[in-house]
Write a protein that holds these residues in place. Structure first.
Motif, PDB file in Angstrom:
ATOM      1  N   GLN A  84       6.093   4.851  -2.679  1.00  0.00           N
ATOM      2  CA  GLN A  84       5.196   5.971  -3.501  1.00  0.00           C
ATOM      3  C   GLN A  84       4.717   5.281  -4.850  1.00  0.00           C
ATOM      4  O   GLN A  84       5.522   4.312  -5.161  1.00  0.00           O
ATOM      5  N   LEU A  85       3.928   5.949  -5.519  1.00  0.00           N
ATOM      6  CA  LEU A  85       3.339   5.214  -6.729  1.00  0.00           C
ATOM      7  C   LEU A  85       4.379   5.175  -7.819  1.00  0.00           C
ATOM      8  O   LEU A  85       4.547   4.416  -8.494  1.00  0.00           O
ATOM      9  N   LEU A  98       7.378  -4.706  -8.257  1.00  0.00           N
ATOM     10  CA  LEU A  98       6.921  -4.095  -7.251  1.00  0.00           C
ATOM     11  C   LEU A  98       5.512  -3.421  -7.616  1.00  0.00           C
ATOM     12  O   LEU A  98       5.584  -2.539  -8.682  1.00  0.00           O
ATOM     13  N   ILE A  99       4.477  -3.694  -7.009  1.00  0.00           N
ATOM     14  CA  ILE A  99       3.027  -3.067  -7.288  1.00  0.00           C
ATOM     15  C   ILE A  99       2.687  -2.250  -6.170  1.00  0.00           C
ATOM     16  O   ILE A  99       3.110  -2.651  -4.854  1.00  0.00           O
ATOM     17  N   GLN A 130       0.831  -1.105  -0.055  1.00  0.00           N
ATOM     18  CA  GLN A 130      -0.040  -0.204  -0.204  1.00  0.00           C
ATOM     19  C   GLN A 130       0.645   1.236   0.191  1.00  0.00           C
ATOM     20  O   GLN A 130       2.003   1.169   0.639  1.00  0.00           O
ATOM     21  N   GLU A 131       0.373   2.348  -0.729  1.00  0.00           N
ATOM     22  CA  GLU A 131       1.243   3.479  -0.719  1.00  0.00           C
ATOM     23  C   GLU A 131       1.441   3.896   0.719  1.00  0.00           C
ATOM     24  O   GLU A 131       0.499   3.821   1.665  1.00  0.00           O
TER      25      GLU A 131
END
Lengths: 113, 113
Positions: free
Chosen positions: B83-84, B109-110, B14-15
């Motif tokens: 971060q995105l 990595l997502i 998660q961000e």
């Protein structure tokens, strides 16, 4: 900021044709490399080049491959007779020393039909 | 011969959270360097962080840090406050002797918004 540049960004060729991929390493670097990355697979070492000669090559780098630094700035990878399995992204890299990090170009995508 | 193993083909975080990417390696050299490279889609590989094997202190670059366990031949990457823009393939790499880099297979990595 200095960077490694590669041309072409994408090349499509027929099986059996010759291909030359070009790279301009960072100007004061002394060590040059070619890597390839088949889609979805890991980055594989092809060859390293120093002082105008090959210093190391992998099993992938067979007689159909050659490298050259023709004019003191360009560093080329030639594939004499392309095969379908040569389709991959080819990365050029350079480094100032024979230790430490490599600086990579954006890659040349080769598609062999 | 050197080997680099990344056992996580894909990781999701998660961000703003923290994620750790694993890497183990093997080399008979006593002097070597370890790297994490980031490869965004269709882009060149960019150095994220490097670690000299002779240094006991773990390398840190802003939100990126490593956990270097020399005896265990482990070199994990921790990304804090994800971060995105961190979304990419991450490659662990080893450089030993005068050769180029040996890469792992990479971890995708997502970053979940």
């Amino acid at each position: 900021e200095p960077e490694v540049t590669q041309t072409p960004s994408h090349q499509v060729t027929q099986m059996g044709q010759e291909v030359i991929l070009r790279c301009v390493p960072i100007s004061n670097h002394l060590y040059f490399y070619w890597y390839r990355q088949i889609l979805g697979q890991k980055v594989e070492f092809l060859v390293s080049f120093y002082n105008n000669e090959i210093s190391e090559k992998s099993e992938i780098f067979d007689d159909q491959f050659s490298v050259e630094r023709p004019d003191g700035s360009n560093f080329t990878l030639k594939i004499r007779s392309t095969k379908l399995e040569d389709s991959a992204m080819y990365f050029c890299a350079s480094s100032l020393y024979n230790t430490g990090e490599l600086f990579f170009g954006e890659g040349s995508r080769l598609t062999v039909l | 011969a050197q080997t680099v193993t990344q056992s996580q083909p894909e990781m999701s975080v998660q961000e703003a959270e923290t994620v750790t990417l694993s890497c183990t390696y093997d080399t008979s050299e006593s002097d070597y360097y370890l790297f994490w490279y980031k490869q965004p889609p269709s882009r060149q590989m960019i150095l994220v962080i490097r670690q000299e094997a002779y240094k006991q202190q773990n390398a840190t670059e802003n939100r990126f840090s490593v956990n270097f366990q020399k005896a265990a031949k482990s070199f994990s990457l921790k990304i804090s406050d994800s971060q995105l823009g961190d979304a990419a393939m991450y490659f662990c790499a080893l450089r030993a002797g005068a050769d180029g880099l040996t890469f792992g297979k990479g971890t995708h990595l997502i970053i979940q918004p």
